[in-house]
Design an enzyme around this catalytic site. Structure first.
Site, PDB file in Angstrom:
ATOM      1  N   CYS A  71       0.743  -1.112   0.086  1.00  0.00           N
ATOM      2  CA  CYS A  71       0.033   0.050   0.146  1.00  0.00           C
ATOM      3  C   CYS A  71       0.854   1.393  -0.117  1.00  0.00           C
ATOM      4  O   CYS A  71       0.300   2.298  -0.206  1.00  0.00           O
ATOM      5  CB  CYS A  71      -0.941  -0.022   1.071  1.00  0.00           C
ATOM      6  SG  CYS A  71      -2.149  -1.472   1.066  1.00  0.00           S
ATOM      7  N   ASN A  84     -10.193  -0.183   0.146  1.00  0.00           N
ATOM      8  CA  ASN A  84      -8.808  -0.193   0.128  1.00  0.00           C
ATOM      9  C   ASN A  84      -8.119  -0.852  -1.237  1.00  0.00           C
ATOM     10  O   ASN A  84      -8.122  -2.004  -1.337  1.00  0.00           O
ATOM     11  CB  ASN A  84      -8.105  -0.808   1.496  1.00  0.00           C
ATOM     12  CG  ASN A  84      -6.491  -0.967   1.399  1.00  0.00           C
ATOM     13  OD1 ASN A  84      -5.875  -0.440   0.404  1.00  0.00           O
ATOM     14  ND2 ASN A  84      -6.003  -1.337   2.512  1.00  0.00           N
ATOM     15  N   HIS A 136      -3.306   7.301   2.529  1.00  0.00           N
ATOM     16  CA  HIS A 136      -3.578   5.972   2.003  1.00  0.00           C
ATOM     17  C   HIS A 136      -4.974   5.517   2.483  1.00  0.00           C
ATOM     18  O   HIS A 136      -5.251   5.435   3.692  1.00  0.00           O
ATOM     19  CB  HIS A 136      -2.589   4.716   2.275  1.00  0.00           C
ATOM     20  CG  HIS A 136      -3.218   3.647   1.953  1.00  0.00           C
ATOM     21  ND1 HIS A 136      -3.669   3.179   0.702  1.00  0.00           N
ATOM     22  CD2 HIS A 136      -3.113   2.376   2.700  1.00  0.00           C
ATOM     23  CE1 HIS A 136      -3.990   1.841   0.825  1.00  0.00           C
ATOM     24  NE2 HIS A 136      -3.952   1.279   1.901  1.00  0.00           N
TER      25      HIS A 136
HETATM   26  N1  COA Z   1     -17.435  -8.568  11.002  1.00  0.00           N
HETATM   27  C1  COA Z   1     -17.408  -8.780  12.395  1.00  0.00           C
HETATM   28  N2  COA Z   1     -16.551  -9.040  13.142  1.00  0.00           N
HETATM   29  C2  COA Z   1     -15.313  -9.006  12.572  1.00  0.00           C
HETATM   30  C3  COA Z   1     -14.946  -8.632  11.328  1.00  0.00           C
HETATM   31  C4  COA Z   1     -16.142  -8.570  10.544  1.00  0.00           C
HETATM   32  N3  COA Z   1     -15.848  -8.322   9.172  1.00  0.00           N
HETATM   33  N4  COA Z   1     -13.593  -8.739  11.168  1.00  0.00           N
HETATM   34  C5  COA Z   1     -13.257  -9.035  12.385  1.00  0.00           C
HETATM   35  N5  COA Z   1     -14.007  -9.294  13.050  1.00  0.00           N
HETATM   36  C6  COA Z   1     -14.072  -9.439  14.561  1.00  0.00           C
HETATM   37  C7  COA Z   1     -12.707 -10.038  15.025  1.00  0.00           C
HETATM   38  O1  COA Z   1     -12.828 -11.635  14.826  1.00  0.00           O
HETATM   39  C8  COA Z   1     -12.716  -9.781  16.454  1.00  0.00           C
HETATM   40  O2  COA Z   1     -13.251 -10.699  17.064  1.00  0.00           O
HETATM   41  P1  COA Z   1     -12.832 -11.205  18.683  1.00  0.00           P
HETATM   42  O3  COA Z   1     -12.678 -10.281  19.535  1.00  0.00           O
HETATM   43  O4  COA Z   1     -13.716 -12.471  18.997  1.00  0.00           O
HETATM   44  O5  COA Z   1     -11.567 -11.685  18.200  1.00  0.00           O
HETATM   45  C9  COA Z   1     -13.373  -8.511  16.751  1.00  0.00           C
HETATM   46  O6  COA Z   1     -14.105  -8.099  15.428  1.00  0.00           O
HETATM   47  C10 COA Z   1     -12.546  -7.433  16.912  1.00  0.00           C
HETATM   48  O7  COA Z   1     -11.375  -7.391  16.005  1.00  0.00           O
HETATM   49  P2  COA Z   1     -10.535  -6.150  15.981  1.00  0.00           P
HETATM   50  O8  COA Z   1      -9.627  -6.544  14.838  1.00  0.00           O
HETATM   51  O9  COA Z   1     -10.053  -5.513  17.256  1.00  0.00           O
HETATM   52  O10 COA Z   1     -11.430  -5.100  15.341  1.00  0.00           O
HETATM   53  P3  COA Z   1     -11.228  -3.726  14.787  1.00  0.00           P
HETATM   54  O11 COA Z   1     -12.128  -2.784  15.519  1.00  0.00           O
HETATM   55  O12 COA Z   1      -9.713  -3.147  14.902  1.00  0.00           O
HETATM   56  O13 COA Z   1     -11.459  -3.392  13.291  1.00  0.00           O
HETATM   57  C11 COA Z   1     -10.210  -3.993  11.198  1.00  0.00           C
HETATM   58  C12 COA Z   1     -11.226  -4.610  12.456  1.00  0.00           C
HETATM   59  C13 COA Z   1      -9.647  -5.201  10.433  1.00  0.00           C
HETATM   60  C14 COA Z   1     -11.328  -3.243  10.399  1.00  0.00           C
HETATM   61  C15 COA Z   1      -9.062  -3.029  11.708  1.00  0.00           C
HETATM   62  O14 COA Z   1      -8.337  -3.585  12.708  1.00  0.00           O
HETATM   63  C16 COA Z   1      -8.341  -2.696  10.592  1.00  0.00           C
HETATM   64  O15 COA Z   1      -8.877  -1.740   9.771  1.00  0.00           O
HETATM   65  N6  COA Z   1      -7.141  -3.067  10.550  1.00  0.00           N
HETATM   66  C17 COA Z   1      -6.249  -2.365   9.658  1.00  0.00           C
HETATM   67  C18 COA Z   1      -6.404  -3.157   8.292  1.00  0.00           C
HETATM   68  C19 COA Z   1      -5.765  -2.760   7.264  1.00  0.00           C
HETATM   69  O16 COA Z   1      -5.647  -1.349   7.011  1.00  0.00           O
HETATM   70  N7  COA Z   1      -4.955  -3.182   6.265  1.00  0.00           N
HETATM   71  C20 COA Z   1      -4.263  -2.480   5.256  1.00  0.00           C
HETATM   72  C21 COA Z   1      -2.954  -2.237   5.607  1.00  0.00           C
HETATM   73  S1  COA Z   1      -2.632  -1.022   4.204  1.00  0.00           S
END
Ligand code: COA
Length: 342
Positions: free
Chosen positions: A110, A287, A257
Site C-alpha cells: 500500500c 482499500n 492511503h
Molecule cells: N465482521 C464482524 N466481526 C469482525 C469482522 C467482520 N468483518 N472482522 C473482524 N471481526 C472481529 C474480530 O474477529 C474480533 O473478534 P474477537 O474479539 O472475537 O477476536 C473483533 O471483530 C474485533 O477485532 P479487531 O481487529 O479488534 O477489530 P477492529 O475494530 O480493529 O477492526 C479491522 C478490524 C480489520 C477493520 C481493523 O483492525 C483494521 O482496519 N485494521 C487495519 C487493516 C488495514 O488497514 N489493512 C491494510 C493495511 S494497508
C-alpha cells in the site's frame, strides 16, 4: 530542478459490490463493516481481468491529462501482479504505444504509490528520464480469501496514474521531499504466505500440492496493523513536513492511503490537523492499495476540491511493513472520472 506532476487519471472496474452483498456467506453485517472501516462499497474485477487492463486505461487517461506528453519511462506499482513473471509494465507500455521505453514493476504494497513517486523522481533527478508515467494498479480482491470476514470486505480494485516531468521548484505541481521507511521485523502482520520461492523449493514448484489453499491468500492481524498504520503514518507525515518546512496550518489537504477511515481520523488527530482537511473516498472504493492515492487525488480534482497552488500532504502505510510520505503543490490539471467505459 524539481519534479512536476502534470497528468492524472484513474480507472475502476465496473462491478460495484455493496456491504449487503459482500456480507453474504460471511459472519458479518453491513453495519459492522461500515462502522469499523468507513467502507460502503468497493469495485471488483470480473473473471479474466487483471491489473493490465486497469493500468492501460488509467495510464492513457493520465497521458491525455498531460496533453499527450511523450513518456520516457513507465513504472507500475502493484501488489497483485498480472503474472509472477514477467512484469506487466512492458505490456502496458506496448499497449499504450509508448515505444521501447524503460518499463518495470515495483512492489511496496500500500505504500507502493509513494515509493513509486520517489522512484520516478529519482529517474528524473538522475537524468535517466525527463517524463515518467507512474501507475498504481490493483486487482487485489483476487488475492483475498472470499471466506475471510476480516479481509474480504476491506479491499477493492482499481488503478490510478500520474505523469511526472522535469521542471522548476516554483512551478505548480512540484513534488517536495520524501520520508520513506520500513520494518521487516513485522512482515508477518500482513502477508500472503505462499506462491513465492519459499514454498516452491528446489523442485521448482512441485511442492505446491502440499501448501494449503488458504496460504495463497492474504493473512492479516488487523488490530496490530491498525496500530502500526497510525503510528507510522503520523510519524512519517510529521517528518516530511519538518523536512519541507511546512507548518500543519499550511496543509490544505491530507491525502492518506485509504485503509480505514478511523486510521485516517486518528492520524489527523495525532498530527493536530483539522478533520475537514482529511480527504476520503474509502466509502466508495475500499482499500485499493497502490491505486488509492492517485484515485483519491483524481476524485478531489474532479470535485473541484483541489485548487491549483494548494498544499497537499501525502502519506501511506502498508505491508512490509513499509510507509512513506511526500508533499506536493497542486497544479492546474484537466482530468476525467475514473469509470471503466471510454
Ligand atoms: N465482521 C464482524 N466481526 C469482525 C469482522 C467482520 N468483518 N472482522 C473482524 N471481526 C472481529 C474480530 O474477529 C474480533 O473478534 P474477537 O474479539 O472475537 O477476536 C473483533 O471483530 C474485533 O477485532 P479487531 O481487529 O479488534 O477489530 P477492529 O475494530 O480493529 O477492526 C479491522 C478490524 C480489520 C477493520 C481493523 O483492525 C483494521 O482496519 N485494521 C487495519 C487493516 C488495514 O488497514 N489493512 C491494510 C493495511 S494497508
Amino acid at each position: 530542478m524539481a519534479v512536476i506532476l502534470c497528468g492524472l487519471g484513474g480507472c475502476l472496474p465496473p462491478q460495484a459490490i455493496d456491504n449487503q452483498e459482500i456480507s453474504k456467506g460471511l459472519d458479518t453485517t453491513p453495519e459492522w463493516i461500515e462502522s469499523r472501516t468507513g467502507i460502503r462499497e468497493r469495485r471488483m474485477v470480473s473473471a479474466g481481468i487483471g491489473v493490465r487492463e486497469l493500468a492501460i486505461k488509467a495510464g492513457a487517461r493520465a497521458i491525455a491529462s498531460a496533453g499527450g506528453r511523450r513518456i520516457d519511462a513507465l513504472v507500475v506499482a502493484t501488489t497483485s501482479p498480472e503474472r509472477i513473471c514477467p512484469a506487466v509494465a512492458p505490456e502496458v507500455a506496448a499497449r499504450l504505444e509508448l515505444g521501447d521505453i524503460a518499463a518495470y514493476d515495483m512492489t511496496s504494497a500500500c505504500s507502493g504509490f509513494v515509493y513509486g513517486l520517489a522512484t520516478a523522481a529519482g529517474l528524473i533527478a538522475a537524468g535517466i528520464a525527463d517524463t515518467v508515467l507512474l501507475i498504481g494498479a490493483e486487482a487485489f480482491t483476487t488475492f483475498v480469501n472470499p471466506h475471510d470476514r476480516s479481509t474480504r470486505p476491506i479491499f477493492g480494485d482499481g488503478a490510478g496514474a500520474v505523469v511526472l516531468r522535469r521542471g522548476e521548484a516554483e512551478e505548480a505541481g512540484s513534488l517536495g521531499c520524501f520520508d520513506l521507511g520500513s520494518d521487516g521485523g513485522r512482515s508477518d502482520l500482513l502477508a500472503i504466505p505462499a506462491g513465492g520461492s519459499r514454498q516452491r523449493g528446489a523442485s521448482g514448484g512441485l511442492g505446491h500440492g502440499n501448501v494449503a489453499a488458504d496460504e495463497f491468500f492474504l493473512h492479516m492481524e488487523g488490530r496490530a496493523v491498525y496500530e502500526q498504520a497510525v503510528a507510522r503514518m503520523a510519524a512519517s507525515a510529521q517528518a516530511v513536513l519538518d523536512r519541507a518546512q511546512w507548518s500543519m496550518e499550511q496543509v490544505d489537504w491530507f491525502v492518506g492511503h485509504q485503509a480505514n477511515v478511523r486510521i485516517l481520523q486518528t492520524v489527523a488527530f495525532e498530527l493536530g490537523l483539522e478533520p475537514e482537511k482529511v480527504a476520503v473516498n474509502i466509502e466508495r472504493l475500499g482499500n485499493t492499495l497502490t491505486a488509492s492515492i492517485p484515485l483519491l487525488l483524481n476524485d478531489l480534482a474532479l470535485r473541484g476540491d483541489l485548487q491549483a497552488g494548494q498544499r497537499v500532504l501525502v502519506s501511506a502505510f502498508g505491508a512490509g511493513l513499509s510507509w512513506g510520505s511526500t508533499v506536493l503543490r497542486w497544479p492546474q490539471l484537466n482530468t476525467r472520472d475514473s469509470e471503466w467505459q471510454d
